[in-house]
Design a protein around this motif. Sequence first.
Motif, PDB file in Angstrom:
ATOM      1  N   VAL A 162      -4.014   3.126  10.044  1.00  0.00           N
ATOM      2  CA  VAL A 162      -2.614   2.870   9.724  1.00  0.00           C
ATOM      3  C   VAL A 162      -1.855   4.196   9.820  1.00  0.00           C
ATOM      4  N   PRO A 163      -0.655   4.216  10.394  1.00  0.00           N
ATOM      5  CA  PRO A 163       0.121   5.453  10.419  1.00  0.00           C
ATOM      6  C   PRO A 163       0.628   5.812   9.025  1.00  0.00           C
ATOM      7  N   ALA A 164       0.509   7.094   8.658  1.00  0.00           N
ATOM      8  CA  ALA A 164       0.989   7.570   7.355  1.00  0.00           C
ATOM      9  C   ALA A 164       1.212   9.067   7.428  1.00  0.00           C
ATOM     10  N   ALA A 165       2.378   9.502   7.004  1.00  0.00           N
ATOM     11  CA  ALA A 165       2.715  10.924   6.945  1.00  0.00           C
ATOM     12  C   ALA A 165       2.499  11.617   8.290  1.00  0.00           C
ATOM     13  N   GLY A 166       2.862  10.932   9.357  1.00  0.00           N
ATOM     14  CA  GLY A 166       2.796  11.543  10.674  1.00  0.00           C
ATOM     15  C   GLY A 166       1.427  11.608  11.296  1.00  0.00           C
ATOM     16  N   ARG A 167       0.451  10.893  10.746  1.00  0.00           N
ATOM     17  CA  ARG A 167      -0.892  10.891  11.330  1.00  0.00           C
ATOM     18  C   ARG A 167      -1.505   9.506  11.150  1.00  0.00           C
ATOM     19  N   ASP A 168      -2.605   9.283  11.829  1.00  0.00           N
ATOM     20  CA  ASP A 168      -3.343   8.026  11.678  1.00  0.00           C
ATOM     21  C   ASP A 168      -4.342   8.182  10.539  1.00  0.00           C
ATOM     22  N   LEU A 169      -4.297   7.246   9.603  1.00  0.00           N
ATOM     23  CA  LEU A 169      -5.128   7.298   8.408  1.00  0.00           C
ATOM     24  C   LEU A 169      -5.990   6.048   8.358  1.00  0.00           C
ATOM     25  N   TRP A 170      -7.269   6.217   8.059  1.00  0.00           N
ATOM     26  CA  TRP A 170      -8.144   5.065   7.863  1.00  0.00           C
ATOM     27  C   TRP A 170      -7.974   4.561   6.430  1.00  0.00           C
ATOM     28  N   VAL A 171      -7.682   3.276   6.281  1.00  0.00           N
ATOM     29  CA  VAL A 171      -7.419   2.680   4.971  1.00  0.00           C
ATOM     30  C   VAL A 171      -8.454   1.595   4.690  1.00  0.00           C
ATOM     31  N   GLY A 172      -9.013   1.615   3.487  1.00  0.00           N
ATOM     32  CA  GLY A 172      -9.973   0.597   3.093  1.00  0.00           C
ATOM     33  C   GLY A 172      -9.840   0.277   1.611  1.00  0.00           C
ATOM     34  N   LEU A 184      -3.562  -5.919  -4.071  1.00  0.00           N
ATOM     35  CA  LEU A 184      -3.389  -4.471  -4.034  1.00  0.00           C
ATOM     36  C   LEU A 184      -2.455  -3.992  -2.927  1.00  0.00           C
ATOM     37  N   LEU A 185      -2.049  -4.881  -2.032  1.00  0.00           N
ATOM     38  CA  LEU A 185      -1.258  -4.448  -0.881  1.00  0.00           C
ATOM     39  C   LEU A 185       0.084  -3.807  -1.245  1.00  0.00           C
ATOM     40  N   PRO A 186       0.873  -4.349  -2.174  1.00  0.00           N
ATOM     41  CA  PRO A 186       2.139  -3.665  -2.505  1.00  0.00           C
ATOM     42  C   PRO A 186       1.919  -2.242  -3.009  1.00  0.00           C
ATOM     43  N   HIS A 187       0.899  -2.047  -3.843  1.00  0.00           N
ATOM     44  CA  HIS A 187       0.571  -0.710  -4.329  1.00  0.00           C
ATOM     45  C   HIS A 187       0.145   0.186  -3.169  1.00  0.00           C
ATOM     46  N   THR A 188      -0.667  -0.355  -2.267  1.00  0.00           N
ATOM     47  CA  THR A 188      -1.122   0.425  -1.117  1.00  0.00           C
ATOM     48  C   THR A 188       0.056   0.819  -0.230  1.00  0.00           C
ATOM     49  N   HIS A 189       0.994  -0.071  -0.079  1.00  0.00           N
ATOM     50  CA  HIS A 189       2.197   0.231   0.702  1.00  0.00           C
ATOM     51  C   HIS A 189       2.955   1.409   0.078  1.00  0.00           C
ATOM     52  N   ARG A 190       3.027   1.446  -1.259  1.00  0.00           N
ATOM     53  CA  ARG A 190       3.681   2.571  -1.932  1.00  0.00           C
ATOM     54  C   ARG A 190       2.912   3.869  -1.701  1.00  0.00           C
ATOM     55  N   ALA A 194       4.291   7.290   0.267  1.00  0.00           N
ATOM     56  CA  ALA A 194       4.327   8.585  -0.420  1.00  0.00           C
ATOM     57  C   ALA A 194       3.168   9.482   0.011  1.00  0.00           C
ATOM     58  N   PHE A 195       2.574   9.196   1.159  1.00  0.00           N
ATOM     59  CA  PHE A 195       1.313   9.859   1.463  1.00  0.00           C
ATOM     60  C   PHE A 195       1.463  11.348   1.743  1.00  0.00           C
ATOM     61  N   ASP A 196       2.591  11.773   2.231  1.00  0.00           N
ATOM     62  CA  ASP A 196       2.789  13.214   2.432  1.00  0.00           C
ATOM     63  C   ASP A 196       2.659  13.947   1.100  1.00  0.00           C
ATOM     64  N   ARG A 197       3.278  13.404   0.044  1.00  0.00           N
ATOM     65  CA  ARG A 197       3.179  14.004  -1.291  1.00  0.00           C
ATOM     66  C   ARG A 197       1.751  13.919  -1.823  1.00  0.00           C
ATOM     67  N   ILE A 198       1.093  12.780  -1.599  1.00  0.00           N
ATOM     68  CA  ILE A 198      -0.287  12.606  -2.054  1.00  0.00           C
ATOM     69  C   ILE A 198      -1.208  13.620  -1.389  1.00  0.00           C
ATOM     70  N   SER A 199      -1.037  13.801  -0.076  1.00  0.00           N
ATOM     71  CA  SER A 199      -1.872  14.734   0.663  1.00  0.00           C
ATOM     72  C   SER A 199      -1.668  16.157   0.180  1.00  0.00           C
ATOM     73  N   ARG A 200      -0.403  16.542  -0.021  1.00  0.00           N
ATOM     74  CA  ARG A 200      -0.108  17.893  -0.492  1.00  0.00           C
ATOM     75  C   ARG A 200      -0.696  18.115  -1.890  1.00  0.00           C
ATOM     76  N   ALA A 201      -0.576  17.124  -2.772  1.00  0.00           N
ATOM     77  CA  ALA A 201      -1.147  17.250  -4.109  1.00  0.00           C
ATOM     78  C   ALA A 201      -2.663  17.406  -4.040  1.00  0.00           C
ATOM     79  N   GLY A 202      -3.283  16.718  -3.074  1.00  0.00           N
ATOM     80  CA  GLY A 202      -4.729  16.814  -2.921  1.00  0.00           C
ATOM     81  C   GLY A 202      -5.179  18.188  -2.458  1.00  0.00           C
ATOM     82  N   THR A 203      -4.488  18.750  -1.472  1.00  0.00           N
ATOM     83  CA  THR A 203      -4.880  20.081  -1.002  1.00  0.00           C
ATOM     84  C   THR A 203      -4.594  21.139  -2.065  1.00  0.00           C
TER      85      THR A 203
END
Length: 276
Positions: A162-172, A184-190, A194-203
């Motif tokens: 699935v595309p997210a934050a400018g890249r292809d992300l594997w979602v499961g 869980l889909l509405p939550h996953t959509h959120r 917000a995946f750019d923020r999630i990714s930055r918080a992770g790094t």
Amino acid sequence: MKPITPDCSVFAAALNGDDTQVRDLAGPDGVFCIAAELCSVFLVEVTADGTQQGTLAYPRGITRVELPRSWPVHRIDHDREHFILTSTDGRSVHGTPRQFAAYPKILPAEHNPSYQEHLEEAFLATHLLPPHPPPPGTYASLAEPMLGGHHIDDVVQGTVQVPAAGRDLWVGFDHAGPEKVAELLPHTHRLLAAFDRISRAGTDFLWNRCVDGTESEEERAGLPDAIVPTNLIVYRSADFEVHFQDVSGRYFPDDSYWPCVWYRADMTPVDWCLGA
């Protein structure tokens, strides 16, 4: 459930008609069920602190079955396909040995005040846990555009890109059948939005946990380009984990391992581990 290595001869003997050792393990307060038709033995013991601990011996091995404290097992029965666990208040949970041997992911208790509630939800849903990938097309009628046009049956069987934050992300989704995925889909959509923020918080989280004090500010600034997200796995509880890949080969040089950050449902990272 977590793998263990007890003496399997105890359970082999029980399946061959000698339940002496299993009965000794159960003690006066435990319960067990020997299901020759299922080639399986389910044992529930009472531990020193008064909680119950399950052990399941089945054709694929022997594993611990973590039981919620709110669900004391009183009796174990079986039919031709399932074990049936009955609680002291008469409630029952059933599932195949493979379903009881599943291990739904839950944030560890030290980071998760709702651990027991999440454990109970997964335990009560044992009969709904996918015991194996369903045939393609089984859930095609539940197609969902939130997954980038993929059908729910695709993600129940594994992961989808699935595309997210400018890249292809594997979602499961971890141990989720089609109904749980749909929930869980509405939550996953959120999360994807917000995946750019999630990714930055992770790094940032990985940096703060892994630095030894010798790194420069330039190295920190370059971390998001060096360690990139590859996978998003959503738990039944709506908590989730993100897998990262060190494309630079500098921070995690052994490419057989990859950093995995655990997040609460509110997108707060709480811990990390190395996946393999």
